[in-house]
Design a protein around this motif. Structure first.
Motif, PDB file in Angstrom:
ATOM      1  N   LEU A   1      52.542  34.888  38.193  1.00  0.00           N
ATOM      2  CA  LEU A   1      51.520  35.332  37.236  1.00  0.00           C
ATOM      3  C   LEU A   1      50.874  34.138  36.540  1.00  0.00           C
ATOM      4  CD1 LEU A   1      53.393  38.448  35.861  1.00  0.00           C
ATOM      5  CD2 LEU A   1      51.179  38.489  37.054  1.00  0.00           C
ATOM      6  N   LEU A   2      51.670  33.136  36.176  1.00  0.00           N
ATOM      7  CA  LEU A   2      51.106  31.935  35.547  1.00  0.00           C
ATOM      8  C   LEU A   2      50.172  31.191  36.495  1.00  0.00           C
ATOM      9  CD1 LEU A   2      54.102  30.448  33.525  1.00  0.00           C
ATOM     10  CD2 LEU A   2      52.156  31.774  32.670  1.00  0.00           C
ATOM     11  N   ALA A   3      50.478  31.213  37.782  1.00  0.00           N
ATOM     12  CA  ALA A   3      49.657  30.509  38.772  1.00  0.00           C
ATOM     13  C   ALA A   3      48.268  31.132  38.942  1.00  0.00           C
ATOM     14  CB  ALA A   3      50.381  30.465  40.117  1.00  0.00           C
ATOM     15  N   LEU A   4      48.050  32.311  38.385  1.00  0.00           N
ATOM     16  CA  LEU A   4      46.741  32.954  38.494  1.00  0.00           C
ATOM     17  C   LEU A   4      45.672  32.226  37.667  1.00  0.00           C
ATOM     18  CD1 LEU A   4      47.825  36.703  38.343  1.00  0.00           C
ATOM     19  CD2 LEU A   4      46.997  35.430  40.361  1.00  0.00           C
ATOM     20  N   GLY A   5      46.105  31.356  36.764  1.00  0.00           N
ATOM     21  CA  GLY A   5      45.146  30.598  35.971  1.00  0.00           C
ATOM     22  C   GLY A   5      44.601  31.337  34.770  1.00  0.00           C
ATOM     23  N   CYS A   6      45.295  32.363  34.351  1.00  0.00           N
ATOM     24  CA  CYS A   6      44.904  33.157  33.187  1.00  0.00           C
ATOM     25  C   CYS A   6      45.909  32.934  32.054  1.00  0.00           C
ATOM     26  CB  CYS A   6      44.875  34.648  33.542  1.00  0.00           C
ATOM     27  SG  CYS A   6      43.765  35.083  34.904  1.00  0.00           S
ATOM     28  N   THR A   7      45.552  33.353  30.868  1.00  0.00           N
ATOM     29  CA  THR A   7      46.459  33.287  29.719  1.00  0.00           C
ATOM     30  C   THR A   7      47.120  34.650  29.550  1.00  0.00           C
ATOM     31  OG1 THR A   7      45.038  31.660  28.639  1.00  0.00           O
ATOM     32  CG2 THR A   7      46.609  32.861  27.237  1.00  0.00           C
TER      33      THR A   7
ATOM     34  N   PHE B   1      48.009  40.555  43.427  1.00  0.00           N
ATOM     35  CA  PHE B   1      47.842  39.112  43.227  1.00  0.00           C
ATOM     36  C   PHE B   1      46.606  38.603  43.955  1.00  0.00           C
ATOM     37  CE2 PHE B   1      52.314  39.226  41.923  1.00  0.00           C
ATOM     38  CZ  PHE B   1      52.277  38.362  40.841  1.00  0.00           C
ATOM     39  N   ALA B   2      46.401  39.065  45.192  1.00  0.00           N
ATOM     40  CA  ALA B   2      45.236  38.631  45.963  1.00  0.00           C
ATOM     41  C   ALA B   2      43.940  39.061  45.277  1.00  0.00           C
ATOM     42  CB  ALA B   2      45.305  39.184  47.388  1.00  0.00           C
ATOM     43  N   ALA B   3      43.905  40.269  44.754  1.00  0.00           N
ATOM     44  CA  ALA B   3      42.699  40.759  44.072  1.00  0.00           C
ATOM     45  C   ALA B   3      42.401  39.943  42.818  1.00  0.00           C
ATOM     46  CB  ALA B   3      42.856  42.240  43.719  1.00  0.00           C
TER      47      ALA B   3
ATOM     48  N   HIS C   1      35.500  47.591  39.878  1.00  0.00           N
ATOM     49  CA  HIS C   1      35.797  48.617  40.858  1.00  0.00           C
ATOM     50  C   HIS C   1      37.040  48.322  41.683  1.00  0.00           C
ATOM     51  CE1 HIS C   1      32.202  50.772  39.924  1.00  0.00           C
ATOM     52  NE2 HIS C   1      31.525  49.643  39.980  1.00  0.00           N
ATOM     53  N   ALA C   2      37.577  47.110  41.526  1.00  0.00           N
ATOM     54  CA  ALA C   2      38.790  46.771  42.259  1.00  0.00           C
ATOM     55  C   ALA C   2      39.952  47.605  41.731  1.00  0.00           C
ATOM     56  CB  ALA C   2      39.103  45.287  42.112  1.00  0.00           C
ATOM     57  N   ARG C   3      40.682  48.228  42.607  1.00  0.00           N
ATOM     58  CA  ARG C   3      41.806  49.059  42.199  1.00  0.00           C
ATOM     59  C   ARG C   3      42.982  48.817  43.118  1.00  0.00           C
ATOM     60  NH1 ARG C   3      39.520  55.062  42.287  1.00  0.00           N
ATOM     61  NH2 ARG C   3      37.411  54.404  42.445  1.00  0.00           N
ATOM     62  N   GLY C   4      44.136  49.084  42.550  1.00  0.00           N
ATOM     63  CA  GLY C   4      45.336  49.101  43.364  1.00  0.00           C
ATOM     64  C   GLY C   4      45.457  50.470  44.003  1.00  0.00           C
ATOM     65  N   PRO C   5      46.504  50.714  44.730  1.00  0.00           N
ATOM     66  CA  PRO C   5      46.725  52.028  45.330  1.00  0.00           C
ATOM     67  C   PRO C   5      46.739  53.097  44.253  1.00  0.00           C
ATOM     68  CG  PRO C   5      48.330  50.429  46.141  1.00  0.00           C
ATOM     69  CD  PRO C   5      47.576  49.779  45.031  1.00  0.00           C
ATOM     70  N   GLU C   6      46.171  54.225  44.572  1.00  0.00           N
ATOM     71  CA  GLU C   6      46.101  55.318  43.582  1.00  0.00           C
ATOM     72  C   GLU C   6      47.399  56.028  43.487  1.00  0.00           C
ATOM     73  OE1 GLU C   6      43.774  55.758  41.492  1.00  0.00           O
ATOM     74  OE2 GLU C   6      42.238  54.520  42.359  1.00  0.00           O
TER      75      GLU C   6
END
Length: 183
Positions: A44-50, A149-151, A178-183
């Protein structure tokens, strides 16, 4: 400033329901903590977000989850007592966290990972948040996974091309709603 990463816990980082038994990653006096994969912390830290705790665990997330993930204490969204849904927004269909998270972001780009996000939340954020935002619905049965993670990585890369890094607001809008994970 990097985008905020609002993190729900139950059903997002800790799987709920679905096929069991759930994999356990250690032992704890807390019955749910062993379901939390410590490897999620660095990923999660590697995503570059706070990262920011956006959970009803509140400050208990820093006491139990942050050390488990190898993190220092994080900022925590303190939920107001009154989380009424604004008039005209389909009543209970708007998640009670949505308005609070948009206010907390204050125009800053953000990602919200939660297992209860819906189309009404996306529409409300689109109408009320001036910056880029990705609302990613996580499948509660499995928790955050590789597709999620990819999204987020793709959204951060696309949003960064708009030049938001280093600016708190006024960023080019990236419609990742509009990006969503599995419903």
């Amino acid at each position: 400033m990097p985008p905020l990463l609002f993190l729900d816990v139950d059903g997002t980082l800790i799987p709920f329901g679905g096929p069991g038994p759930h994999r356990e990653y250690g032992t704890s006096s807390h019955p749910l903590l062993p379901r939390l994969d410590p490897a999620l912390g660095p990923r999660l830290l590697a995503l570059g977000c706070t990262p920011v705790w956006a959970t009803t665990w509140l400050h208990e997330a820093n006491e139990l989850l942050s050390p488990w993930l190898g993190w220092p204490p994080l900022d925590v969204v303190d939920w107001p007592e009154d989380t009424e849904v604004p008039a005209g927004w389909c009543g209970a269909a708007l998640h009670w966290k949505t308005r609070v998270l948009v206010e907390r972001a204050a125009g800053r780009p953000f990602v919200w990972l939660d297992d209860e996000i819906g189309d009404v939340d996306r529409a409300w954020v689109r109408a009320h948040h001036p910056g880029p935002a990705l609302l990613r619905r996580i499948d509660h049965r499995y928790g955050v996974g590789e597709q999620d993670f990819a999204a987020v990585r793709a959204w951060v890369a696309e949003a960064d091309q708009g030049g938001w890094r280093g600016r708190a607001s006024g960023a080019q809008r990236v419609d990742g709603l509009h990006a969503r994970g599995p419903e």
